[in-house]
Design a protein around this motif. Structure first.
Motif: not given
Length: 131
Positions: A18-20, A26-27, A38-41, A113-114
């Motif tokens: 969760q910290g990462m 979000d994306d 892989r896209v997204g949290k 981070i995106s």
């Protein structure tokens, strides 16, 4: 922005998925070594769950670099790991340990981070766990 990267890797070493995730947009686009994007949290969390089952890793000898405008960053480090559970298509896990150099590359936007792209030498890893 190197604060974001430092927090991301501190969370990794603490086993704090969760910290990462808190460091990610979000994306986020997660480019996995020898794998798909892989896209997204949610996809990132699924990847982390899988990795936590199969591997226990600590990153050491960390060096973080960033561009002057803080839009991109990179990190070089050593992965110190234990292979816990057989990962599909890879050698059988028997608690083997490994140590290999790796690097990650980042795009950053609005303090998050995106994109994260990680590279390591899979042949080196395979040789170490197959010995």
């Amino acid at each position: 922005m190197s604060d974001t990267i430092t927090r991301y890797f501190a969370a990794f070493n603490a086993g704090d998925t969760q910290g990462m995730i808190d460091c990610l947009s979000d994306d986020v686009a997660h480019h996995v070594n020898e794998g798909n994007i892989r896209v997204g949290k949610e996809k990132f969390a699924e990847f982390c769950d899988h990795m936590s089952r199969c591997y226990r890793e600590e990153l050491t000898d960390m060096v973080v670099f960033s561009t002057p405008d803080s839009s991109r960053a990179a990190a070089e480090y050593i992965v110190n790991g234990t292979y816990l559970e057989t990962d599909a298509g890879l050698p059988e896990a028997r608690g083997q340990t490994y140590r290999l150099p790796a690097g990650s590359f980042f795009d950053l936007k609005d303090g998050k981070i995106s994109r994260v792209t990680t590279y390591y030498n899979l042949s080196d890893w395979m040789a170490q766990v197959s010995a």
